[in-house]
Scaffold this active site. Structure first.
Site, mmCIF file in Angstrom:
data_model
loop_
_atom_site.group_PDB
_atom_site.id
_atom_site.type_symbol
_atom_site.label_atom_id
_atom_site.label_comp_id
_atom_site.label_asym_id
_atom_site.label_seq_id
_atom_site.Cartn_x
_atom_site.Cartn_y
_atom_site.Cartn_z
ATOM 1 N N GLN A 104 -41.997 10.753 -44.894
ATOM 2 C CA GLN A 104 -41.382 11.372 -43.717
ATOM 3 C C GLN A 104 -40.937 10.300 -42.722
ATOM 4 O O GLN A 104 -41.504 9.205 -42.656
ATOM 5 C CB GLN A 104 -42.336 12.358 -43.053
ATOM 6 C CG GLN A 104 -43.604 11.752 -42.467
ATOM 7 C CD GLN A 104 -44.632 12.818 -42.093
ATOM 8 O OE1 GLN A 104 -45.137 13.557 -42.939
ATOM 9 N NE2 GLN A 104 -44.914 12.908 -40.795
ATOM 10 N N GLY A 131 -46.192 -3.232 -18.481
ATOM 11 C CA GLY A 131 -47.626 -3.482 -18.481
ATOM 12 C C GLY A 131 -47.935 -4.938 -18.195
ATOM 13 O O GLY A 131 -47.043 -5.802 -18.159
ATOM 14 N N GLU A 188 -44.846 -5.847 -13.968
ATOM 15 C CA GLU A 188 -45.898 -6.594 -13.278
ATOM 16 C C GLU A 188 -45.610 -8.099 -13.338
ATOM 17 O O GLU A 188 -46.000 -8.734 -14.322
ATOM 18 C CB GLU A 188 -47.254 -6.269 -13.898
ATOM 19 C CG GLU A 188 -47.580 -4.777 -13.874
ATOM 20 C CD GLU A 188 -48.969 -4.466 -14.431
ATOM 21 O OE1 GLU A 188 -49.881 -5.314 -14.349
ATOM 22 O OE2 GLU A 188 -49.148 -3.356 -14.947
ATOM 23 N N MET A 257 -51.625 1.663 -8.730
ATOM 24 C CA MET A 257 -52.652 1.005 -9.542
ATOM 25 C C MET A 257 -53.812 0.560 -8.649
ATOM 26 O O MET A 257 -54.071 -0.634 -8.456
ATOM 27 C CB MET A 257 -52.034 -0.158 -10.320
ATOM 28 C CG MET A 257 -51.014 0.302 -11.360
ATOM 29 S SD MET A 257 -50.404 -1.025 -12.421
ATOM 30 C CE MET A 257 -49.296 -1.888 -11.297
#
Length: 585
Positions: A104, A131, A188, A257
């Site tokens: 698949q 990230g 970041e 954050m």
């Protein structure tokens, strides 16, 4: 909130709670680490079996990273491509018990997320780009009009249209169509850089704003309901490198954050994800960071509406070794080795291994300390998480976000705590009749204290549970419950206090089901217009001058300029006393 709203009576009662509204659905946003299949410690199936899928509103899939292709153009790439869509998921770890067929086009995490969405139509999934370890080439992606155009088109093609690269028979045109409902940007950091090797330049903030605009334009062309969000840091030194006010008009929300406020980069222990700020914190971090302070930074300084902010919680802790036992390890020198990071599911077991749980009533935060091993852990647990959820609700934030799902236990305790805004409840069966045997009182606020409208009122008791006879303590404002504690320290808070006179009390229930009630404490909450002066260290204050400190109004009783350290308004020195309703009568 859906289950609560089914009851008209409960809904009406909740609306009676001062400062409580259902102005907007509260988002519960959790990051899902794409590398979980590596050792099968956490998979999409865990989101289902823990019950968290029913309660989450958004999953941020982490991460996709900007990287150069063979021609040097910056394109989205997966941090864990094998587990994203190539490696078949076995029946054992499949949500419906049906394993992926190796023929698949869509396998692995993406196929499981598709199944998860089919079971939970309310659930939205965003691809998170960047990230800490994946922001190296963000500056290059946003650098020019041409680089932005190519990067945005590539992201939309891959994630919104689902056109995955073909690898080992997996992927292909529209293979992942319908899985992602938008894009989350986690750069970041612009201008200053972040992790080692991150590219940056002085125009990163403006280039990022242009990137946001282009993403929004191209998403709108497909479906205006597609989400565009961004994760931003808590530290003002990093926040200033974003065009926060401008970007807030484009984005659906910012996730804050508000974790890693202390960590291995510090040689002193501290709260890494505290809700409120403490005057006892030493001047290691001059900003004295907290979730509350970050929310105020974004709202008060940059004008971001509350309904575009999500407070951040941590499903993990930060640890130090070689920590002296002074103050039970808090704000002491320490070292961080390879074990300075741990998930809540592991940290919650440490009380059985020689660690003691401590509570900081000023920051509404827990920590663990082992005096024999001299190890200190700062972390979020159900009590601090429940208070964060109530804070975000009471101050009308868009919701709450956390890093990350695999830190929760198998029962989804922390996600459920956010959803209910309470610690896990306990069922206490009444086993005998008797009179109240627990004697306790509310020690803060004091009788007659004055607060300013919108303040967060810390509720402290002198109740201890050394013999483990107390099963639950519930807190009330004007006879309406504002939450309960079933484990830990019996302190709480009432957030965003409304103007007027209010009665605060607590009711303790022992292990036999007998109830004991504290004497009610009356407080007064003034309009914010009556006192607007925030206390500042080093300023000269004169007799009868009033200031606000931690939401409470204080009166100067002796002219002074030594407003540092022990002379804060709540220090009990001869310079200040709280404005008290008793004094006014």
């Amino acid at each position: 909130m859906a289950k609560i709203l089914k009851s008209g009576k409960i809904f009406a009662a909740l609306l009676m709670i001062p400062g409580f509204t259902f102005a907007q659905r509260q988002e519960i946003v959790g990051y899902f680490p794409g590398g979980g299949m590596r050792n099968n410690y956490y998979n999409a199936k865990n989101i289902e079996t823990s019950g968290s899928a029913d309660k989450l509103t958004v999953i941020d899939y982490a991460f996709c990273e900007p990287k150069p292709d063979s021609l040097g153009r910056i394109v989205p790439t997966f941090s864990s491509p094998l587990y994203a869509f190539q490696q078949p998921c076995t029946a054992q770890f499949s949500i419906d018990g049906v394993g992926d067929d190796s023929s698949q086009a869509l396998r692995g995490n993406f196929n499981q997320l598709r199944k998860l969405k089919a079971r939970h139509p309310h659930l939205k999934i965003l691809i998170s780009i960047g990230g800490w370890g994946g922001s190296t080439y963000f500056s290059d992606a946003a650098l020019t009009k041409e680089s932005r155009e190519f990067f945005v088109d590539s992201c939309i093609s891959m994630f919104i249209k689902g056109n995955l690269p073909v690898v080992n028979g997996a992927g292909g045109k529209a293979a992942a169509a319908g899985i992602f409902d938008g894009i989350d940007i986690d750069w970041e950091f612009p201008i200053s850089g972040g992790n080692t090797g991150v590219h940056y330049n002085a125009k990163d903030n403006d280039n990022l704003s242009e990137l946001f605009k282009l993403f929004r334009k191209k998403l709108d062309e497909i479906d205006p309901k597609l989400l565009l969000t961004a994760a931003l840091p808590a530290q003002s030194s990093n926040v200033k490198n974003f065009n926060v006010a401008e970007d807030s008009k484009i984005l659906d929300w910012f996730t804050l954050m508000t974790y890693d406020l202390y960590g291995g980069w510090d040689t002193t222990t501290g709260h890494h994800t505290n809700l409120l700020t403490s005057s006892d914190e030493p001047p290691i971090h001059p900003e004295k960071l907290s979730l509350d302070r970050t929310v105020k930074l974004f709202h008060d300084k940059y004008g971001v509406p509350y309904n575009k902010l999500l407070g951040g919680a941590a499903f993990y802790g930060r640890g130090w070794s070689q920590v002296d036992s002074t103050n039970n390890g808090l704000y002491q020198k320490g070292k961080v080795g390879g074990g300075g990071y741990g998930g809540y599911r592991h940290l919650v077991q440490l009380e059985n291994e020689g660690y003691k749980l401590y509570w900081d009533k000023s920051t509404l935060s827990h920590w663990l300390y082992n005096p024999q091993e001299k190890i200190f852990w700062s972390f979020d647990d159900p009590q601090s998480i429940a208070l964060k959820a109530r804070y975000c609700n009471a101050h009308h934030l868009r919701g709450i976000m956390f890093w990350e799902l695999s830190g929760d236990d198998d029962n989804g305790t922390l996600v459920n705590t956010i959803y209910t805004m309470n610690m896990p409840n306990v069922q206490i069966k009444k086993t005998r009749e008797g009179k109240n045997k627990i004697r306790f009182s509310v020690t803060n606020p004091a009788q007659g204290d004055y607060y300013v409208e919108g303040s967060d009122v810390r509720i402290n008791t002198d109740l201890t549970n050394n013999d483990r006879s107390i099963g639950k303590v519930e807190f009330f404002v004007d006879n309406i419950s504002v939450g309960f504690v079933t484990k830990g320290n019996f302190d709480w808070a009432w957030f965003n206090a409304s103007k007027g006179e209010h009665l605060i009390k607590a009711i303790a229930e022992d292990s036999s089901g007998i109830l004991s009630e504290s004497a009610p404490v009356k407080i007064f909450v003034n309009s914010s217009e009556k006192c607007t002066t925030i206390w500042q260290p080093g300023k000269t204050y004169r007799t009868n001058e009033q200031v606000i400190y931690n939401g409470k109004i204080y009166v100067c009783v002796k002219t002074h300029t030594l407003s540092y350290g022990a002379n804060t308004p709540d220090s009990g020195t001869e310079f200040w006393k709280p404005l008290n309703g008793i004094d006014q009568e």
